[in-house]
Design an enzyme around this catalytic site. Structure first.
Site, mmCIF file in Angstrom:
data_model
loop_
_atom_site.group_PDB
_atom_site.id
_atom_site.type_symbol
_atom_site.label_atom_id
_atom_site.label_comp_id
_atom_site.label_asym_id
_atom_site.label_seq_id
_atom_site.Cartn_x
_atom_site.Cartn_y
_atom_site.Cartn_z
ATOM 1 N N PRO A 13 0.795 -1.227 0.000
ATOM 2 C CA PRO A 13 0.000 0.000 0.000
ATOM 3 C C PRO A 13 0.827 1.276 0.000
ATOM 4 C CG PRO A 13 -0.097 -1.099 2.140
ATOM 5 C CD PRO A 13 0.554 -2.056 1.182
ATOM 6 N N ASN A 14 0.314 2.223 -0.767
ATOM 7 C CA ASN A 14 0.838 3.590 -0.871
ATOM 8 C C ASN A 14 2.125 3.699 -1.683
ATOM 9 O OD1 ASN A 14 -1.243 4.775 0.840
ATOM 10 N ND2 ASN A 14 -0.242 3.684 2.519
ATOM 11 N N ALA A 81 3.037 -0.699 4.914
ATOM 12 C CA ALA A 81 2.575 -0.772 6.300
ATOM 13 C C ALA A 81 2.109 -2.177 6.706
ATOM 14 C CB ALA A 81 1.451 0.237 6.517
ATOM 15 N N GLU A 102 12.752 -9.231 2.285
ATOM 16 C CA GLU A 102 12.017 -8.040 2.729
ATOM 17 C C GLU A 102 12.806 -6.791 2.314
ATOM 18 O OE1 GLU A 102 12.086 -7.546 6.970
ATOM 19 O OE2 GLU A 102 10.348 -6.204 6.977
ATOM 20 N N SER A 106 13.050 3.144 3.388
ATOM 21 C CA SER A 106 13.506 3.772 4.627
ATOM 22 C C SER A 106 14.021 2.690 5.577
ATOM 23 C CB SER A 106 12.346 4.534 5.282
ATOM 24 O OG SER A 106 11.358 3.628 5.740
ATOM 25 N N ARG A 115 6.797 0.929 13.758
ATOM 26 C CA ARG A 115 7.455 0.325 12.587
ATOM 27 C C ARG A 115 8.585 -0.621 12.985
ATOM 28 N NH1 ARG A 115 5.361 3.553 8.388
ATOM 29 N NH2 ARG A 115 4.973 5.670 9.129
HETATM 30 C C1 DQA Z 1 8.213 1.215 3.883
HETATM 31 C C2 DQA Z 1 8.282 1.385 5.411
HETATM 32 C C3 DQA Z 1 6.920 1.135 6.039
HETATM 33 O O1 DQA Z 1 6.991 1.344 7.435
HETATM 34 C C4 DQA Z 1 5.897 2.099 5.476
HETATM 35 O O2 DQA Z 1 4.620 1.816 6.005
HETATM 36 C C5 DQA Z 1 5.865 2.103 3.992
HETATM 37 C C6 DQA Z 1 7.140 2.096 3.277
HETATM 38 C C7 DQA Z 1 9.547 1.554 3.218
HETATM 39 O O3 DQA Z 1 9.746 1.150 2.074
HETATM 40 O O4 DQA Z 1 10.373 2.284 3.793
HETATM 41 O O5 DQA Z 1 4.816 2.201 3.378
HETATM 42 O O6 DQA Z 1 7.923 -0.145 3.611
#
Ligand code: DQA
Length: 146
Positions: A13-14, A81, A102, A106, A115
Site C-alpha cells: 500500500p501507498n 505498512a 524483505e 527507509s 514500525r
Molecule cells: C516502507 C516502510 C513502512 O513502514 C511504510 O509503512 C511504507 C514504506 C519503506 O519502504 O520504507 O509504506 O515499507
C-alpha cells in the site's frame, strides 16, 4: 512450469504514490523509475523481473502463492505498512518454498516504534532497508546469489 530466472517484486500500500509521497523519507523516484532500474540490472544478472503493486493485502497474498506455484527464483517484498501488521503475509511467506527478501526504502528501525516490528521479516530470508531505491537493487543482487 518452474521458471527459476524470474524474480517477483511485490509492492504494498501507498507505494504507487512514490515520487510524491513524503519524498524526504522515500526519495523522488517513482515505482516505474525503480522498475526500470531493476529491469536493467536484471538483464545483467540473467534474470527477469515481475513488478507488481497493490493497496490490497489479499492481492499480495495471492501473488506470493503465484510466485510459489511458478517456481520463481525469489520474491522481493516491500509490503509497506502491512509489514508491521499482516499475519496473512507472514503465513503466505512461510507457505511457499520461494525465498522472500524483505525490502524497505527507509529504515523502519530508525522511525516510529510502531514500525519496529516486522511480521514479514520474521518469515523472510533476509531484509534490506534504508538505502532508498537502491534497497531494491541490492535485494535483486542478493536474490541473484541465492
Ligand atoms: C516502507 C516502510 C513502512 O513502514 C511504510 O509503512 C511504507 C514504506 C519503506 O519502504 O520504507 O509504506 O515499507
Amino acid at each position: 512450469m518452474a521458471d527459476k530466472s524470474v524474480v517477483y517484486v511485490l509492492n504494498g500500500p501507498n507505494l504507487n504514490l512514490l515520487g510524491t509521497r513524503e519524498p524526504e523519507i522515500y526519495g523522488s523516484d517513482t515505482l516505474d523509475d525503480i522498475a526500470g532500474r531493476l529491469e536493467d540490472r536484471a538483464l545483467t544478472l540473467g534474470l527477469a523481473v515481475e513488478m507488481r503493486q497493490s493497496n490490497h493485502e489479499g492481492h499480495l497474498v495471492d501473488w506470493l502463492h503465484e510466485a510459489g506455484a511458478e517456481g520463481a527464483k525469489a520474491v522481493l517484498l516491500n509490503a509497506g505498512a502491512y509489514t508491521h501488521t499482516s499475519i496473512a503475509l507472514h503465513d503466505a511467506i512461510k507457505a511457499i518454498a520461494v525465498p522472500v527478501i524483505e525490502v524497505h526504502l527507509s529504515n523502519p528501525h530508525a522511525r516510529e516504534p510502531f514500525r519496529h516490528t516486522s511480521l514479514v521479516g520474521r518469515a523472510a530470508r533476509g531484509t534490506i532497508a534504508g538505502f532508498g531505491a537502491d534497497s531494491y537493487l541490492l535485494a535483486l543482487d542478493a536474490a541473484a546469489r541465492l
